[in-house]
Design a protein around this motif. Structure first.
Motif, PDB file in Angstrom:
ATOM      1  N   LEU A   1       0.847  -1.192   0.000  1.00 49.33           N
ATOM      2  CA  LEU A   1       0.000   0.000   0.000  1.00 49.33           C
ATOM      3  C   LEU A   1       0.883   1.242   0.000  1.00 49.33           C
ATOM      4  O   LEU A   1       2.086   1.182   0.260  1.00 49.33           O
ATOM      5  N   SER A   2       0.255   2.380  -0.234  1.00 52.41           N
ATOM      6  CA  SER A   2       0.983   3.638  -0.155  1.00 52.41           C
ATOM      7  C   SER A   2       1.277   3.965   1.310  1.00 52.41           C
ATOM      8  O   SER A   2       0.404   3.859   2.171  1.00 52.41           O
ATOM      9  N   GLU A   3       2.526   4.354   1.579  1.00 50.08           N
ATOM     10  CA  GLU A   3       2.904   4.698   2.951  1.00 50.08           C
ATOM     11  C   GLU A   3       2.061   5.857   3.486  1.00 50.08           C
ATOM     12  O   GLU A   3       1.628   5.849   4.646  1.00 50.08           O
TER      13      GLU A   3
ATOM     14  N   GLU B   1      -0.461   5.793   6.793  1.00 48.30           N
ATOM     15  CA  GLU B   1      -0.317   6.741   7.904  1.00 48.30           C
ATOM     16  C   GLU B   1      -1.605   7.528   8.120  1.00 48.30           C
ATOM     17  O   GLU B   1      -2.007   7.781   9.261  1.00 48.30           O
ATOM     18  N   LYS B   2      -2.276   7.894   7.044  1.00 49.88           N
ATOM     19  CA  LYS B   2      -3.505   8.675   7.156  1.00 49.88           C
ATOM     20  C   LYS B   2      -4.643   7.841   7.730  1.00 49.88           C
ATOM     21  O   LYS B   2      -5.402   8.323   8.584  1.00 49.88           O
ATOM     22  N   GLN B   3      -4.757   6.598   7.287  1.00 49.07           N
ATOM     23  CA  GLN B   3      -5.888   5.765   7.678  1.00 49.07           C
ATOM     24  C   GLN B   3      -5.663   5.007   8.987  1.00 49.07           C
ATOM     25  O   GLN B   3      -6.585   4.862   9.787  1.00 49.07           O
TER      26      GLN B   3
ATOM     27  N   LEU C   1       1.349   2.527  10.805  1.00 55.35           N
ATOM     28  CA  LEU C   1       2.535   2.852  10.017  1.00 55.35           C
ATOM     29  C   LEU C   1       3.750   2.080  10.526  1.00 55.35           C
ATOM     30  O   LEU C   1       4.575   1.619   9.726  1.00 55.35           O
ATOM     31  N   ARG C   2       3.862   1.932  11.834  1.00 54.74           N
ATOM     32  CA  ARG C   2       4.973   1.152  12.398  1.00 54.74           C
ATOM     33  C   ARG C   2       4.927  -0.289  11.877  1.00 54.74           C
ATOM     34  O   ARG C   2       5.955  -0.843  11.478  1.00 54.74           O
ATOM     35  N   THR C   3       3.752  -0.874  11.900  1.00 58.92           N
ATOM     36  CA  THR C   3       3.608  -2.237  11.401  1.00 58.92           C
ATOM     37  C   THR C   3       3.975  -2.311   9.924  1.00 58.92           C
ATOM     38  O   THR C   3       4.663  -3.235   9.477  1.00 58.92           O
ATOM     39  N   TYR C   4       3.527  -1.338   9.160  1.00 55.83           N
ATOM     40  CA  TYR C   4       3.804  -1.255   7.727  1.00 55.83           C
ATOM     41  C   TYR C   4       5.311  -1.192   7.480  1.00 55.83           C
ATOM     42  O   TYR C   4       5.859  -1.933   6.648  1.00 55.83           O
TER      43      TYR C   4
END
Length: 242
Positions: free
Chosen positions: A143-145, A149-151, A157-160
């Protein structure tokens, strides 16, 4: 019940004291291999090891625990905590014992990993991602970073980033002291005499006091709770003076 009987299933009472003792022994063995050890729970730990020969070290740890305690364990190896947990999932489910996610087609493994099983993805985030057609760890990874972060904000984001091999969750080498200690016992039948109840209460106080001494702490008060079926009687709660 009929299903259990048809498979000749054996049912045993839980022995939390034994479980806790074995947990401490396993953690002591892990500490021999590296000082960088985080005891995450009673049956899980994270440890850091050098880049060289990680799989060989994992096999050695597994064999040592098996030989000295007779306990089978699974070991997952990854550049981040999240990837290590993914690797551990495959090590356990596929009976591999020790598995490094970086020794194979990493994205292929993530493709087989359900989004709900990713460490840090809760139920609500899973439902949200499913509504957007995201069902696997690989789909989430690409996915887009900015969208993540927004959703999903900073936790998501950390998990991503962890799935991308960027360590965002450091080892917690210092264990915070607990604010409370619980020691309890369940009876398999109704208790109508005072003697067995007193014996169980004394045993639990001894266990709690032992844990207290191990952590070099002092108790401000003791709460004793005694209950039968929660659907029949109220909970009795006694506060003893300091």
């Amino acid at each position: 019940k009929s299903l259990l009987e048809s498979h000749n299933t054996a049912i045993f009472s839980a022995n939390f004291a034994l479980y806790g003792d074995l947990s401490q022994r396993i953690m002591a063995i892990l500490a021999r291999f590296t000082p960088d050890l985080e005891v995450y729970s009673v049956d899980e730990a994270f440890l850091w090891c050098p880049d060289d020969n990680r799989i060989e070290l994992g096999v050695k740890i597994k064999k040592t625990i098996q030989q000295q305690l007779g306990i089978p364990v699974s070991i997952g190896i990854g550049k981040t905590k999240t990837l290590a947990k993914v690797a551990n999932h495959f090590a356990k489910k596929r009976n591999w014992g020790v598995f490094s996610i970086h020794t194979c087609a990493e994205d292929e493994m993530l493709k087989q990993f359900d989004i709900a099983d990713i460490w840090g993805i809760g139920r609500q985030h899973r439902k949200f991602l499913n509504r957007h057609g995201i069902y696997t760890a690989k789909q989430f990874k690409y996915l887009s970073e900015k969208w993540v972060e927004k959703q999903l904000h900073k936790p998501g984001l950390r998990t991503y980033l962890e799935l991308h091999g960027k360590a965002c969750i450091p080892l917690e080498l210092v264990i915070e002291k607990r604010k409370s200690i619980l020691s309890s016992r369940s009876f398999g039948y109704p208790i109508s005499e005072l003697g067995p109840l007193q014996a169980a209460l004394a045993a639990n106080i001894i266990k709690a006091a032992e844990k207290l001494r191990q952590e070099n702490q002092r108790a401000r008060h003791i709460t004793v709770f005694i209950r039968s079926s929660p659907f029949k009687e109220d909970l009795f709660n006694f506060i003893l003076p300091p």
